[in-house]
Write an enzyme that holds these catalytic residues in place. Structure first.
Site, short mmCIF file in Angstrom:
data_model
loop_
_atom_site.label_atom_id
_atom_site.label_comp_id
_atom_site.label_asym_id
_atom_site.label_seq_id
_atom_site.Cartn_x
_atom_site.Cartn_y
_atom_site.Cartn_z
N SER A 113 12.50 32.60 -63.39
CA SER A 113 12.27 32.82 -64.80
C SER A 113 12.36 34.27 -65.24
O SER A 113 13.39 34.90 -65.09
CB SER A 113 10.90 32.22 -65.14
OG SER A 113 10.72 32.23 -66.52
N HIS A 114 11.23 34.81 -65.70
CA HIS A 114 11.22 36.17 -66.24
C HIS A 114 10.97 37.21 -65.16
O HIS A 114 10.87 38.39 -65.46
CB HIS A 114 10.11 36.27 -67.30
CG HIS A 114 8.77 35.94 -66.73
ND1 HIS A 114 8.40 34.66 -66.39
CD2 HIS A 114 7.73 36.74 -66.37
CE1 HIS A 114 7.18 34.68 -65.88
NE2 HIS A 114 6.76 35.92 -65.86
N ASP A 278 14.90 34.99 -71.59
CA ASP A 278 14.60 35.44 -70.23
C ASP A 278 15.61 34.93 -69.21
O ASP A 278 16.66 34.38 -69.58
CB ASP A 278 13.18 34.99 -69.84
CG ASP A 278 13.10 33.48 -69.69
OD1 ASP A 278 13.89 32.77 -70.34
OD2 ASP A 278 12.25 33.00 -68.90
N ASP A 280 15.92 32.31 -67.18
CA ASP A 280 16.41 30.93 -67.20
C ASP A 280 16.50 30.34 -68.61
O ASP A 280 16.70 29.13 -68.77
CB ASP A 280 15.54 30.04 -66.30
CG ASP A 280 14.09 29.99 -66.75
OD1 ASP A 280 13.64 30.94 -67.40
OD2 ASP A 280 13.41 28.99 -66.46
N ASP A 282 14.32 29.92 -71.14
CA ASP A 282 13.31 29.12 -71.85
C ASP A 282 12.37 29.97 -72.71
O ASP A 282 11.65 29.45 -73.54
CB ASP A 282 12.53 28.20 -70.90
CG ASP A 282 11.88 28.93 -69.75
OD1 ASP A 282 11.97 30.17 -69.70
OD2 ASP A 282 11.28 28.26 -68.89
N ARG A 283 12.39 31.30 -72.52
CA ARG A 283 11.53 32.15 -73.34
C ARG A 283 12.32 32.77 -74.48
O ARG A 283 13.54 32.88 -74.41
CB ARG A 283 10.94 33.29 -72.51
CG ARG A 283 10.03 32.81 -71.43
CD ARG A 283 9.39 33.98 -70.73
NE ARG A 283 8.38 33.49 -69.80
CZ ARG A 283 7.33 34.18 -69.41
NH1 ARG A 283 7.14 35.41 -69.85
NH2 ARG A 283 6.46 33.66 -68.57
N LYS A 377 10.15 24.62 -72.77
CA LYS A 377 10.29 25.56 -73.87
C LYS A 377 11.76 25.97 -73.94
O LYS A 377 12.50 25.81 -72.96
CB LYS A 377 9.37 26.75 -73.70
CG LYS A 377 9.48 27.50 -72.38
CD LYS A 377 8.34 28.49 -72.30
CE LYS A 377 8.42 29.37 -71.08
NZ LYS A 377 7.89 28.73 -69.87
C1 G16 Z 1 5.69 29.99 -66.98
C2 G16 Z 1 5.19 28.70 -67.57
C3 G16 Z 1 4.53 28.97 -68.89
C4 G16 Z 1 3.44 30.01 -68.73
C5 G16 Z 1 4.02 31.25 -68.12
C6 G16 Z 1 3.00 32.34 -67.81
O1 G16 Z 1 6.71 30.49 -67.78
O2 G16 Z 1 6.24 27.80 -67.74
O3 G16 Z 1 4.03 27.76 -69.36
O4 G16 Z 1 2.86 30.31 -69.95
O5 G16 Z 1 4.65 30.92 -66.91
O6 G16 Z 1 2.18 31.93 -66.79
P1 G16 Z 1 1.18 32.91 -66.07
O7 G16 Z 1 0.35 33.51 -67.17
O8 G16 Z 1 0.43 32.04 -65.15
O9 G16 Z 1 1.99 33.99 -65.39
P2 G16 Z 1 8.12 30.81 -67.14
O10 G16 Z 1 8.96 31.26 -68.29
O11 G16 Z 1 7.83 31.90 -66.15
O12 G16 Z 1 8.56 29.55 -66.49
#
Ligand code: G16
Length: 544
Positions: A113-114, A278, A280, A282-283, A377
């Site tokens: 992801s990010h 980001d 992948d 989704d953000r 998302k």
């Molecule tokens: C993931 C989850 C999100 C979450 C985020 C932050 O995002 O899919 O639902 O809000 O992590 O999580 P944390 O605060 O535990 O780091 P992504 O975009 O990384 O898949």
């Protein structure tokens, strides 16, 4: 060619976090590491013989090597068909859409992801289920339990596939269809948004936009949609080529990491609208000209203006936000007379509500917004939602948001992250908070009086499952809050997240600087959690 049966030994650290299993690339490169986890997924999901799954990733370092292994494991485990993203590329929202569109068994998405990419960076694996959404918690726990006892995995003995050519390939009895998902995804967006209206917005030559794909997965989708279908000028999409190391960019669309976009949007000649996604896809981050919009406010504004968007003009069944997300959307829901659900952090918790038709829109403070069109998302979806609203209203992002605050009040909001902490001290800090929680209600800190304090737990209203320990909430009279939790997506030490929120109804005081408006709460957070004393940190690593 044959199926190889390979003996292995369990790794003890394969418990998925907030979103799948995320580790350093070098961890995944250990012999058998990736294979163990994939076999655990296949074993737990069961009944996979002859079924179809979708497979792809955000193009980060190790993506292609991992895909080749997974394809061979799928063939050896009896999967009937794999829909594989061309060049190994598939955004998380596109994968969710493909699962739903073709009624697939599920999908494997390779992404951290990010998180940063490259050899020194992170890698990750997510399994999405038949509704297109992330595996629910009981399933990720089963993957983990299986990974603790695994002793064998299966691999088809075959040469690597050419991922660069669309079309069908065979591996034993399994068919691998290599396809380009941009057309499917674009078609879904065309069903939801008013493309004609948005084309006119770009067409009259007065509206300009910059979209930063951060050299991650959304580049090809964004170019096809913005520069292709909507007629935005060439160059609207910057950093538009997915690269294994994202060309050194940390693909996290926030004020710190989307630096190029932020500079453009703060310049004298800033375009009208800026956005980023980001790794992948989704953000999303939304920016106006010299104006930053918090994801929490973005969700509230989208909900309040959904009637302007064709796909949502019939009304919203309800909305949902993660617990640490600001309560701005709650006020919109109240005004609309619809339910607002508060879930733990993690998109997986929205799945049941969406499936049951209880909510149409949902969002998180962590730059995630989405709807019932898929079960993830969706970064580009959020950008298009905003574009559609801008085209319909003919006003700037800033004006729309200011008007929203005047009507609903403003929830000043900020998240302070303390990254790379020693796990022991971060856990001790959370332990300390849990200990003092009981005595907090009724106590005062300056002007702030604690109304309630708890460790958030959630009972899913659809299936009754309970998730505990989801973050410490300190709620003050007058709708201000401080929330503390540890991130579940990091790969190094621990990250403490402190979420700060203050509600302001007085329109005269809605234009203060956010950090200034929250300064008392910031001091109270440090006082209550002893952040400085326990972590040795004076300032957060990232403020969003
Ligand atoms: C993931 C989850 C999100 C979450 C985020 C932050 O995002 O899919 O639902 O809000 O992590 O999580 P944390 O605060 O535990 O780091 P992504 O975009 O990384 O898949």
């Amino acid at each position: 060619m044959s199926i190889k049966k390979i003996s292995t030994r369990p790794f003890k650290d394969q418990r998925p976090g907030t979103s799948g299993l995320r580790k350093k690339v070098t961890t995944f490169q250990q012999p058998h590491y990736l294979e163990n986890f994939i076999q655990s997924i296949f074993d737990v999901v069961g009944k996979i013989r002859g079924k179809t799954i979708v497979l792809g990733g955000d193009g980060r370092f190790h993506n292609k090597e991992a895909l080749q292994i997974i394809v061979k494991m799928a063939a050896a485990n009896g999967i009937g068909r794999i829909m594989l993203g061309l060049k190994g590329i598939l955004s998380t929202p596109a994968a969710s859409h493909i699962i739903r569109k073709h009624n697939l068994l599920g999908g494997i998405i390779l992404s951290a992801s990010h998180n940063p990419g490259g050899l020194e960076g992170d890698f990750g694996i997510k399994y999405n289920v038949e509704n297109g959404g992330p595996s629910p918690e009981h399933l990720t726990e089963s993957f983990y339990r299986r990974s603790l006892e695994i002793d064998t995995y299966y691999l088809f003995d075959a040469p690597d596939l050419d991922l660069e050519q669309p079309g069908e390939n065979r591996m034993g009895d399994m068919v691998v269809e290599i396809f380009d998902s941009t057309a499917d995804y674009t078609e879904l967006m065309q069903r939801l948004f008013d493309f004609d209206r948005m084309r006119k917005l770009f067409g009259h030559g007065k509206f300009s936009m910059v979209y930063d794909a951060m050299n991650a997965v959304t580049g090809p989708y964004a170019k096809a949609i913005f520069e292709g279908h909507l007629g935005a000028s060439r160059g609207t999409v910057i950093n538009g080529n997915p690269l294994p190391d994202f060309d050194g960019i940390h693909p996290d669309p926030n004020l710190k990491h989307a630096r190029e976009l932020v500079e453009i949007m703060n310049s004298e000649s800033a375009p009208d609208f800026g956005a980023a996604s980001d790794g992948d896809g989704d953000r999303n981050m939304i920016l106006g000209r010299r104006f930053f919009l918090t994801p929490s406010d973005s969700l509230a504004v989208l909900a309040a203006n959904a009637d302007l968007v064709p796909g949502y003009s019939k009304g919203l069944s309800g909305v949902a936000r993660s617990m640490p997300t600001s309560m701005a959307v709650d006020r919109v829901a109240e005004a609309m007379g619809i339910q607002c659900y508060e879930t733990p952090t993690g998109w997986k918790f929205f799945g049941n509500l969406l499936d049951a038709g209880r909510v149409t829109l949902c969002g998180e403070e962590s730059f995630g917004t989405g709807s019932d069109h898929i079960r993830e998302k969706d970064g580009l979806w959020a950008v298009l939602f905003w574009l559609n609203i801008l085209a319909a209203k003919g006003e700037s992002v800033e004006k729309i948001v200011q008007e929203h605050w005047r009507k609903f009040g403003r929830n000043f909001y900020s998240r302070h992250d303390y990254e790379g902490l020693e796990s022991d001290s971060a856990n001790a800090l959370m332990g300390h908070l849990r200990e003092i929680l009981v005595g907090l209600a009724g106590s005062s800190f300056g002007h702030y009086e604690v109304d309630a304090a708890d460790d958030f737990s959630y009972r899913d209203p659809v299936d009754g499952s309970v998730s505990t320990g989801q973050g410490i909430r300190i709620i003050f009279r007058g709708s201000s809050r401080i929330v503390f939790r540890l991130s579940g997506t990091g790969t190094e030490g621990a990250t403490l997240r402190v979420y700060l929120e203050r509600y302001e109804m007085d329109t005269e005081r809605q234009n203060q600087d956010t950090q200034e408006a929250l300064s008392d709460l910031i001091a109270i957070a440090d006082n209550i959690a002893q952040i400085h004393t326990r972590t040795g940190r004076d300032v957060p690593s990232v403020i969003t």
